[in-house]
Design an enzyme around this catalytic site. Structure first.
Site, PDB file in Angstrom:
ATOM      1  CD  GLU A 122      -3.213  -0.946   2.167  1.00 41.60           C
ATOM      2  OE1 GLU A 122      -4.140  -0.175   2.048  1.00 41.60           O
ATOM      3  OE2 GLU A 122      -2.885  -1.154   3.382  1.00 41.60           O
ATOM      4  CD  GLU A 133      -5.883   8.209 -13.571  1.00 48.30           C
ATOM      5  OE1 GLU A 133      -4.850   7.554 -12.996  1.00 48.30           O
ATOM      6  OE2 GLU A 133      -5.554   9.273 -13.907  1.00 48.30           O
ATOM      7  CG  HIS A 174      -0.384  10.622 -18.456  1.00 48.25           C
ATOM      8  ND1 HIS A 174      -0.392  12.162 -18.659  1.00 48.25           N
ATOM      9  CD2 HIS A 174      -1.614  10.518 -19.137  1.00 48.25           C
ATOM     10  CE1 HIS A 174      -1.305  12.539 -18.929  1.00 48.25           C
ATOM     11  NE2 HIS A 174      -1.930  11.518 -19.351  1.00 48.25           N
ATOM     12  CG  HIS A 212      -5.340  14.491 -20.594  1.00 52.61           C
ATOM     13  ND1 HIS A 212      -5.854  13.296 -21.458  1.00 52.61           N
ATOM     14  CD2 HIS A 212      -6.223  14.831 -19.649  1.00 52.61           C
ATOM     15  CE1 HIS A 212      -7.234  13.170 -21.066  1.00 52.61           C
ATOM     16  NE2 HIS A 212      -7.241  14.279 -19.949  1.00 52.61           N
ATOM     17  CG  ASP A 299      -7.180  12.578 -25.321  1.00 58.40           C
ATOM     18  OD1 ASP A 299      -6.430  12.894 -26.266  1.00 58.40           O
ATOM     19  OD2 ASP A 299      -6.539  12.346 -24.130  1.00 58.40           O
ATOM     20  CE1 TYR A 338      -8.327   6.742 -22.871  1.00 57.97           C
ATOM     21  CE2 TYR A 338      -8.475   9.377 -23.039  1.00 57.97           C
ATOM     22  CZ  TYR A 338      -7.442   8.065 -22.726  1.00 57.97           C
ATOM     23  OH  TYR A 338      -6.196   7.969 -22.646  1.00 57.97           O
TER      24      TYR A 338
END
Length: 356
Positions: A122, A133, A174, A212, A299, A338
């Site tokens: 974690e 996300e 990214h 993005h 996108d 998308y």
């Protein structure tokens, strides 16, 4: 085979060739955190099927599977500990007895700016994740490596072509040296640039036209002058990834002046977007690179569910034409997009516009 096809064509022919792997399906997460809900991910396997169907329908050219590749180049782009984390994350998550997909719940925030990497999965997830996300699921790392094989195979074939399309999934722009997010794990376009430089290229331009900002690509090359990174994207004050992509980010040290961002506001029309594309193309010309790598995201489309630009399907023909005006060997690397019903049309329109 690939060799026979290469020998039958002359260097410089504008003939669309695509590299694609069915193993992208190994990346098939069920959950994405969006709007406070766990939803089906926007970045889904179906995206690629729509593109493949459009390539076939419009007879764009041959589709090749990736060949065996030496993946050590990944270590030139990404941190060793980060790579080790990706390779073991799913197994470590399962060992803890968790029933869902791996999503981080804690981060080294501004008030806990620790450089110590926890042992617990974690903690590791939070350390290496830039946006939660993006869940990690079974098969994620295998698909990420396959995406690298796709782009490296495209680089290999690129030597005989004026242009080629690496149909990468998962996408990559990214992913930074040591963080994943935005559906990205390995930075495919950065790996392609590094491979070309390793093989003798002196100057590479990366043009990111995804909606993005390509924060990972920027971070990887921010202090270098052999790779000129240019991004057209939604203003980070309003759009993901929020914390990079401003116009005053120009590069540092040796890389100062070799990073260029064109952030744009909500509801940007094609006219405004194209003005910035033309400015970007002008800067690429001045740089005079050996190769152009295009992070191809569609996108920017008006119906895209997680973006706010207003480009229409026919605009993408012109995008391809403008890019082709550079007359530089060009490798297209798939990133985002998308609006499932139109992603194939818009992607192929860019490639057809370039070809024409």
């Amino acid at each position: 085979g690939i060799r026979d096809a290469q020998e039958s064509r002359g260097l410089g022919d504008v003939y669309k060739r695509q590299v694609y792997s069915k193993k992208h399906y190994l990346r098939n997460s069920l959950t994405e955190l969006s709007g406070g809900q766990l939803v089906k991910p926007f970045e889904s396997p179906e995206r690629i099927e729509f593109i493949l169907n459009e390539i076939s329908k419009r007879k764009l050219g041959s589709i090749f599977e990736p060949t065996n590749q030496n993946l050590d180049i990944v270590y030139k782009v990404h941190d060793k500990n980060y790579i080790n984390f990706l390779e073991t994350a799913w197994d470590d998550w399962i060992k803890e007895g968790f029933l869902g997909e791996a999503i981080p719940t804690v981060w080294p925030s501004r008030s806990m700016n620790s450089k110590i990497i926890p042992n617990n999965i974690e903690g590791k997830l939070g350390y290496y994740c830039l946006a939660n996300e993006t869940s990690i699921s079974q098969g994620t790392i295998e698909a990420a490596y396959e995406s690298v094989r796709v782009v490296l195979t495209a680089v290999e074939m690129f030597k005989e072509e004026k242009s080629i399309f690496a149909l990468c999934r998962p996408p990559g722009h990214h992913a930074s040296k040591d963080q994943y997010g935005g559906y990205c794990f390995f930075n495919n376009v950065a790996i392609a640039a590094e491979k070309l430089i390793e093989e003798g290229a002196k100057k590479i331009a990366i043009l990111d036209i995804d909606f993005h900002h390509g924060n990972g690509t920027q971070e990887i090359f921010y202090n270098r002058s052999d790779v000129f990174f240019i991004s057209l994207h939604g203003d980070p004050m309003e759009a993901f990834p929020h914390f990079l992509g401003h116009s005053d980010e120009k590069g540092i040290a040796e890389g100062e002046g070799y990073n260029l961002n064109y952030p744009m506001p909500p509801n940007t029309s094609y006219n405004l977007w194209k003005n910035n594309l033309n400015a970007a193309i002008s800067n690429v010309k001045k740089f005079s690179p050996n190769f152009l790598l295009v992070s191809l995201g569609v996108d920017t489309f008006e119906k895209d569910p997680i973006s706010f630009f207003k480009l229409k399907s026919n605009d993408y023909f012109d995008v391809g034409r403008v890019i082709s005006s550079l007359d530089i060997p060009t490798l297209f690397v798939m990133e985002g997009g998308y609006a499932i019903n139109e992603i194939g049309t818009n992607t192929v329109n860019v490639l057809k516009g370039f070809e024409d």
